[in-house]
Design an enzyme around this catalytic site. Structure first.
Site, PDB file in Angstrom:
ATOM      1  N   ASP A 146       0.821  -1.211   0.000  1.00  0.00           N
ATOM      2  CA  ASP A 146       0.000   0.000   0.000  1.00  0.00           C
ATOM      3  C   ASP A 146       0.858   1.265   0.000  1.00  0.00           C
ATOM      4  O   ASP A 146       2.010   1.256   0.419  1.00  0.00           O
ATOM      5  CB  ASP A 146      -0.912   0.017   1.222  1.00  0.00           C
ATOM      6  CG  ASP A 146      -0.126   0.107   2.525  1.00  0.00           C
ATOM      7  OD1 ASP A 146       0.816  -0.696   2.693  1.00  0.00           O
ATOM      8  OD2 ASP A 146      -0.431   0.975   3.360  1.00  0.00           O
ATOM      9  N   GLU A 147       0.273   2.345  -0.479  1.00  0.00           N
ATOM     10  CA  GLU A 147       0.837   3.694  -0.389  1.00  0.00           C
ATOM     11  C   GLU A 147       2.300   3.742  -0.834  1.00  0.00           C
ATOM     12  O   GLU A 147       3.155   4.337  -0.185  1.00  0.00           O
ATOM     13  CB  GLU A 147       0.692   4.230   1.038  1.00  0.00           C
ATOM     14  CG  GLU A 147      -0.769   4.343   1.488  1.00  0.00           C
ATOM     15  CD  GLU A 147      -0.928   4.840   2.904  1.00  0.00           C
ATOM     16  OE1 GLU A 147      -1.980   5.436   3.211  1.00  0.00           O
ATOM     17  OE2 GLU A 147      -0.013   4.627   3.733  1.00  0.00           O
ATOM     18  N   TYR A 186     -12.251   1.433  10.317  1.00  0.00           N
ATOM     19  CA  TYR A 186     -11.002   2.015  10.808  1.00  0.00           C
ATOM     20  C   TYR A 186     -11.277   2.619  12.188  1.00  0.00           C
ATOM     21  O   TYR A 186     -11.862   3.692  12.307  1.00  0.00           O
ATOM     22  CB  TYR A 186     -10.485   3.070   9.828  1.00  0.00           C
ATOM     23  CG  TYR A 186      -9.520   2.516   8.802  1.00  0.00           C
ATOM     24  CD1 TYR A 186      -9.689   1.247   8.269  1.00  0.00           C
ATOM     25  CD2 TYR A 186      -8.437   3.261   8.362  1.00  0.00           C
ATOM     26  CE1 TYR A 186      -8.805   0.733   7.328  1.00  0.00           C
ATOM     27  CE2 TYR A 186      -7.543   2.761   7.419  1.00  0.00           C
ATOM     28  CZ  TYR A 186      -7.745   1.488   6.904  1.00  0.00           C
ATOM     29  OH  TYR A 186      -6.867   0.978   5.977  1.00  0.00           O
ATOM     30  N   PHE A 187     -10.811   1.924  13.199  1.00  0.00           N
ATOM     31  CA  PHE A 187     -11.137   2.322  14.563  1.00  0.00           C
ATOM     32  C   PHE A 187     -10.199   3.388  15.115  1.00  0.00           C
ATOM     33  O   PHE A 187     -10.280   3.739  16.294  1.00  0.00           O
ATOM     34  CB  PHE A 187     -11.142   1.094  15.480  1.00  0.00           C
ATOM     35  CG  PHE A 187     -12.321   0.174  15.277  1.00  0.00           C
ATOM     36  CD1 PHE A 187     -13.283   0.425  14.311  1.00  0.00           C
ATOM     37  CD2 PHE A 187     -12.466  -0.966  16.059  1.00  0.00           C
ATOM     38  CE1 PHE A 187     -14.363  -0.425  14.122  1.00  0.00           C
ATOM     39  CE2 PHE A 187     -13.547  -1.821  15.888  1.00  0.00           C
ATOM     40  CZ  PHE A 187     -14.497  -1.554  14.916  1.00  0.00           C
ATOM     41  N   ASP A 188      -9.300   3.931  14.261  1.00  0.00           N
ATOM     42  CA  ASP A 188      -8.530   5.099  14.684  1.00  0.00           C
ATOM     43  C   ASP A 188      -9.330   6.382  14.481  1.00  0.00           C
ATOM     44  O   ASP A 188      -8.870   7.460  14.879  1.00  0.00           O
ATOM     45  CB  ASP A 188      -7.192   5.183  13.961  1.00  0.00           C
ATOM     46  CG  ASP A 188      -7.297   5.059  12.451  1.00  0.00           C
ATOM     47  OD1 ASP A 188      -8.206   4.361  11.968  1.00  0.00           O
ATOM     48  OD2 ASP A 188      -6.456   5.643  11.743  1.00  0.00           O
ATOM     49  N   THR A 195      -2.202   3.243  14.898  1.00  0.00           N
ATOM     50  CA  THR A 195      -1.902   3.766  16.230  1.00  0.00           C
ATOM     51  C   THR A 195      -1.078   5.050  16.231  1.00  0.00           C
ATOM     52  O   THR A 195      -0.426   5.355  17.231  1.00  0.00           O
ATOM     53  CB  THR A 195      -1.182   2.693  17.067  1.00  0.00           C
ATOM     54  OG1 THR A 195       0.057   2.343  16.422  1.00  0.00           O
ATOM     55  CG2 THR A 195      -2.048   1.470  17.247  1.00  0.00           C
TER      56      THR A 195
END
Length: 530
Positions: free
Chosen positions: A292-293, A385-387, A436
């Site tokens: 990714d990215e 996405y839990f951030d 995180t």
């Protein structure tokens, strides 16, 4: 119960279990592990009788509680383990606390159950902030309570490398720590705490974590994210980079241009790392290789890499990235593991057909991957996405944006009805991600994951959340209290969980998703610009 079973029927009789309950039958170990704390004992005949039923799937079970005790029929060890987890949820909340003795009333029930999806996952980014082994073991225990069975550990990124390497020791000696960490809110000028941060798991730690997870029917999926996100690796071994220049372990967030070289020495280096990971973890059917990215500028600018690409008969740098990831997937297949990638790797093309795709940029690209015959694990930013903050409130702790609510997660469908039957058949399951950058400690992990991960567990096991989920969740929170989980209360954060007074304008999920949707309409798009 959470997650809800396929069938739960009340029976007239009931039973009282006591500490030191005896367990007999074919799959005693699984039940004893699930009931840890109640001190169950093996016996020739016991209050809990568990038998293997070959007509059931590996994770399926039947649970009956009546006046004569508890009977469990299970297709395999996992089914027996999950049956015992369901039995635990029939007991009072206090049964989740350590006790030197006691008795527990169990209502008479018949439960018949099996999961809708095989992949029921949580992802934890231990690269941006490191969480020691004890926190991983605790998370595995909490996953087991909720019948979640895949723990995806993001072990490397620009900001740190998190596992010992005996073949390449500078990875844990140099790449595992940074001198400071960015503390600014999203889109603010960068500020730093000037406090060194670091840590890594030894190979012995990894072996212990793998064995502990397997005992609780959880599979650890390690991720070595390549060829981008490579600053930490190149701080230790710059010779594996596209330019040969040394990088620093990154102390800020965002996308870095640091990229590994695709040349044969890099493939050999990564293959050695895979051997170390697989040797430590043991039975590891999946390894995530990222993709990714990726910023391909250094590949395009390198005459040596361009010549190598041409020697392979490849036209573009994107083609070379696809070749590189396929070569790594081939190496994993030779070692008995399937490669898993983020969706940019699929968009680049050329993947092995057995490579699993995680479409984080949305279910549109997930559908394209499924239509192309790839197995898919649903991982979209919204709502997994839990951030992201749980509410658009100034009280919420620092997050990348807002808001992904508990009800958003509960409403998610991993295999949308508008997909064809064949496309839905390629959906292995669903997984939530906790990145995180803004999750500095274990208390914040608890706050971000729970109770949204309860809704994830419901969707992953049952296929969808039913109308009575909020009521069942309200009762379930007493179990989380007993387990010591510092979850987000349903009515908002407690005073000590609130963010500091300053709150700049955050990015909204709808804004992010609009940009991602625009990108995923173009096959050549391999990295976001958000």
């Amino acid at each position: 119960m959470i997650p809800r079973p396929s069938l739960l029927r009340d029976l007239s009789a009931s039973y009282v279990l006591t500490s030191g309950v005896t367990v007999s039958g074919d799959l005693v170990d699984a039940v004893r592990t699930a009931l840890a704390g109640l001190d169950p004992l093996p016996g020739d005949s016991g209050e809990i009788d568990v038998r293997r039923d070959p007509s059931l799937g590996e994770e399926a079970y039947r649970l009956t509680v009546g006046s004569r005790g508890v009977e469990i029929a299970a297709g395999g060890r996992a089914g027996a383990f999950y049956a015992a987890q369901s039995l635990r949820q029939l007991l009072p909340d206090a049964s989740y606390r350590f006790s030197s003795g006691g008795s527990w009333p169990v209502p008479g029930v018949r439960v018949e159950d099996a999961p809708r999806y095989a992949w029921r996952g949580l992802h934890l980014d231990v690269a941006r902030h490191f969480f020691p082994k004890r926190e991983i073991l605790r998370l595995i225990d909490l996953m087991a309570v909720h019948k979640l069975n895949r723990l995806h550990l993001h072990l490397v990124d620009d900001q740190g490398w998190r596992v010992e390497s005996r073949a390449y020791p500078l990875l844990h000696e140099v790449a595992s720590h940074r001198p400071r960490t960015a503390t600014n809110y999203y889109r603010e000028p960068e500020t730093y705490d000037d406090v060194p941060h670091g840590g890594y798991y030894t190979l012995d730690d990894l072996a212990e974590m793998g064995a502990y997870a397997r005992s609780r029917c959880v599979t650890i999926v390690p991720e070595i994210d390549v060829p981008g996100h490579a600053s930490a690796i190149l701080a230790a071994y710059p010779e594996f980079g596209a330019t040969g220049e040394r990088h620093d372990v990154l102390d800020r967030w965002g996308i870095s241009p640091a990229i590994l070289s695709p040349l044969p020495p890099t493939v050999e280096f990564l293959t050695t790392i895979f051997d170390e990971l697989l040797g430590a973890l043991g039975e590891t059917p999946y390894v995530h290789i990222g993709g990714d990215e990726v910023v391909l500028d250094h590949w395009a600018a390198s005459a040596e890499i361009a010549a190598y690409r041409e020697s392979l008969g490849l036209a573009t740098a994107n083609d070379l990235q696809a070749w590189f990831l396929r070569r790594l997937a081939d190496a994993l297949a030779e070692r008995g593991a399937r490669a898993v990638v983020w969706d940019e790797a699929f968009v680049s093309g050329g993947l092995r057909q057995d490579t699993v795709v995680m479409p984080w940029r949305g279910m549109n690209v997930g559908r394209r991957a499924a239509a192309a015959g790839h197995d898919v694990v649903a991982t979209p930013v919204f709502p997994l996405y839990f951030d992201y903050a749980e509410a658009s409130s100034p009280d919420e702790p620092m997050a990348i944006g807002d808001a992904i609510t508990l009800s958003d997660v509960a409403a998610f469908s991993p295999a949308p009805a508008e997909w064809t039957e064949e496309e839905r058949g390629h959906v292995l399951g669903v997984q939530a991600q906790l990145w995180t950058e803004r999750v500095p400690d274990a208390r914040t992990v608890d706050y971000r994951l729970w109770p949204r991960a309860c809704a994830l567990a419901e969707v992953a096991w049952a296929g969808s959340a039913s109308d009575d989920f909020p009521g069942r969740l309200g009762e379930h929170l007493g179990r989380l209290d007993a387990l010591g989980v510092e979850y987000r209360p349903l009515d908002g954060p407690r005073p000590w969980q609130r963010r500091r007074p300053h709150r700049p304008a955050g990015v909204r999920v709808t804004e992010v998703m609009a940009r991602i949707d625009a990108m995923t309409h173009h096959a050549e798009s391999t990295r976001p610009s958000i």
